[in-house]
Design an enzyme around this catalytic site. Structure first.
Site, PDB file in Angstrom:
ATOM      1  NE  ARG A  53      -4.172  -1.818   2.075  1.00  0.00           N
ATOM      2  CZ  ARG A  53      -4.228  -2.868   2.878  1.00  0.00           C
ATOM      3  NH1 ARG A  53      -3.304  -3.023   3.820  1.00  0.00           N
ATOM      4  NH2 ARG A  53      -5.210  -3.745   2.771  1.00  0.00           N
ATOM      5  CE  LYS A  59       0.132  13.226 -15.465  1.00  0.00           C
ATOM      6  NZ  LYS A  59      -0.062  13.556 -16.902  1.00  0.00           N
ATOM      7  CD  GLU A  76       7.965  15.598 -22.857  1.00  0.00           C
ATOM      8  OE1 GLU A  76       7.340  16.598 -22.413  1.00  0.00           O
ATOM      9  OE2 GLU A  76       7.391  14.570 -23.249  1.00  0.00           O
ATOM     10  CE  LYS A 129       5.800  16.880 -14.594  1.00  0.00           C
ATOM     11  NZ  LYS A 129       6.078  15.661 -15.368  1.00  0.00           N
ATOM     12  CD  GLU A 169      -2.969  15.475 -16.549  1.00  0.00           C
ATOM     13  OE1 GLU A 169      -3.644  15.015 -17.464  1.00  0.00           O
ATOM     14  OE2 GLU A 169      -1.804  15.106 -16.311  1.00  0.00           O
ATOM     15  NE  ARG A 175       1.189  16.604 -13.315  1.00  0.00           N
ATOM     16  CZ  ARG A 175       1.694  15.778 -12.416  1.00  0.00           C
ATOM     17  NH1 ARG A 175       1.253  15.781 -11.176  1.00  0.00           N
ATOM     18  NH2 ARG A 175       2.652  14.933 -12.752  1.00  0.00           N
ATOM     19  CG  ASN A 205      -0.944  15.694 -20.721  1.00  0.00           C
ATOM     20  OD1 ASN A 205      -0.017  14.923 -20.527  1.00  0.00           O
ATOM     21  ND2 ASN A 205      -1.930  15.859 -19.851  1.00  0.00           N
ATOM     22  CG  HIS A 253       2.069  14.320 -24.153  1.00  0.00           C
ATOM     23  ND1 HIS A 253       2.740  15.522 -24.324  1.00  0.00           N
ATOM     24  CD2 HIS A 253       2.884  13.550 -23.386  1.00  0.00           C
ATOM     25  CE1 HIS A 253       3.899  15.467 -23.683  1.00  0.00           C
ATOM     26  NE2 HIS A 253       4.007  14.286 -23.119  1.00  0.00           N
ATOM     27  CG  HIS A 282       0.150   9.261 -25.589  1.00  0.00           C
ATOM     28  ND1 HIS A 282      -0.546   9.651 -24.461  1.00  0.00           N
ATOM     29  CD2 HIS A 282       1.462   9.372 -25.268  1.00  0.00           C
ATOM     30  CE1 HIS A 282       0.309   9.976 -23.505  1.00  0.00           C
ATOM     31  NE2 HIS A 282       1.521   9.819 -23.975  1.00  0.00           N
ATOM     32  CG  HIS A 303       7.198   9.961 -24.954  1.00  0.00           C
ATOM     33  ND1 HIS A 303       5.820   9.846 -24.968  1.00  0.00           N
ATOM     34  CD2 HIS A 303       7.475  11.055 -24.187  1.00  0.00           C
ATOM     35  CE1 HIS A 303       5.290  10.821 -24.243  1.00  0.00           C
ATOM     36  NE2 HIS A 303       6.264  11.566 -23.764  1.00  0.00           N
TER      37      HIS A 303
END
Length: 368
Positions: free
Chosen positions: A126, A148, A190, A232, A242, A246, A250, A253, A257, A269
């Site tokens: 956990r 993330k 990026e 960031k 997000e 935030r 992306n 992206h 993707h 990527h």
């Protein structure tokens, strides 16, 4: 022994109340890990891959306290390393080694290693302590910061994951000297993103420092990494999960993707994000909301860093199917991050597919 302060060029704090953590940026930081990683427990698992391990594993192990029980799990290189199967194998390693809740997971590698290791740390017992040691530029300026974590599912990229913050991030930019030109360029994609969505002055600085960054100049790199991490950190502190600002990170992206999913064997990527960013800019040009001069600046900078600004040739149905699976889709409607000017972007819901397809078509390579 205390960490050598001269080796640390920048220290950035990610402000998340009791879960705040430092980002250390500098050179030759790996030998100083025992001083830089707070509250290291007696059980430590290093998750890495064979290539990264050949360069840095011995240094990291030697830097950890002798009292630590250290186990290493190597995952396959490449995006397929973030699979459900490999996640299960790492869990088997921890359980078979009798690791308990008082252990730590260290991610030593690029974004794939960091994403999987973070999800392992978030879910084993956990939640256990987690530290990031990113060794690629893309991971240093993006995936290692912000919490993330994810693994891939056959149905799509990063569909299984959690927000789980590390306790520290150690960025030693001398690690970038072993990167291929192609992987290094992916990180620059990026960095350019931060300038487009958040900081016009930083974008202009990147334009001025093209040669220095392509040559991997240490001072230019240190500033580019630090400014990217500062941006960031500011955004994550304001919107950890997000729900708002935030999502701007992306940029490119949703398109990227789709490219990655359809062209995994030939596209990385950062390359897919670069092409996706160019498509987003062109979409806004077609809408009359971004000037041709700014689109040219964006595409020229990406090209100067050796990145593609055209997409591979895919069918309309392939694009639609992949983009509809994007995590930002709401009520079946695609949401895109779109630049309104250099230094500012917005998230918008797109209800008409045809302008999107027109932008994709305009920037599709005929040779792909």
């Amino acid at each position: 022994m205390q960490a050598n302060p001269e080796a640390i060029s920048h220290r950035i704090q990610v402000g998340l109340a009791e879960r705040s953590y430092p980002i250390f940026i500098g050179q030759q930081l790996l030998p100083q890990l025992a001083d830089l990683l707070p509250r290291l427990p007696q059980q430590v698992s290093i998750i890495t891959n064979a290539l990264v391990a050949s360069h840095y594993l011995a240094t990291v192990r030697d830097a950890l306290p002798a009292s630590c029980k250290v186990i290493v799990h190597e995952i396959p290189d490449g995006e397929h390393g973030k699979s459900l199967e490999n996640y299960g194998l790492v869990m088997d390693t921890l359980i078979n080694a009798s690791f308990n809740r008082d252990c730590a997971v260290i991610a030593l590698g690029g974004g794939v290693v960091g994403d999987l290791a973070g999800f392992v740390a978030a879910t084993f017992q956990r939640g256990v302590a987690f530290y990031q040691i990113p060794t690629t530029l893309l991971a240093q300026v993006d995936s290692s910061v912000g919490g993330k974590t994810a693994i891939n599912h056959p149905g799509g990229k990063n569909l299984v994951g959690a927000f789980y913050q590390p306790q520290a991030v150690v960025i030693s930019h001398d690690c970038l000297l072993t990167l291929s030109d192609r992987d290094y360029a992916c990180g620059l994609a990026e960095i350019v993103k931060y300038g487009i969505v958040y900081d016009a002055e930083f974008f202009a600085w990147l334009e001025q420092q093209q040669q220095a960054l392509n040559a991997r100049d240490p001072q230019a790199l240190a500033y580019a990494i630090a400014r990217s991490c500062e941006i960031k950190a500011e955004i994550v502190a304001a919107d950890e999960h997000e729900h708002g600002v935030r999502a701007l990170l992306n940029l490119g992206h949703t398109f990227g993707h789709a490219i990655e999913a359809e062209c995994y064997a030939s596209w990385r990527h950062g390359e897919a994000v670069a092409a996706g960013t160019a498509i987003a800019a062109h979409f806004m040009l077609q809408q009359g909301e971004l000037s041709s001069a700014e689109v040219d600046r964006i595409c020229h900078l990406l090209s100067a860093f050796g990145l593609p600004t055209q997409a591979p040739k895919l069918s309309e149905s392939q694009w639609q199917a992949r983009m509809q699976r994007d995590k930002k889709v709401q009520a079946g409607r695609i949401r895109l991050v779109l630049p309104t000017r250099i230094g500012h972007a917005e998230v918008r819901t797109v209800t008409d597919w045809q302008p999107v397809w027109a932008a994709i078509s305009a920037l599709t390579s005929t040779s792909s």
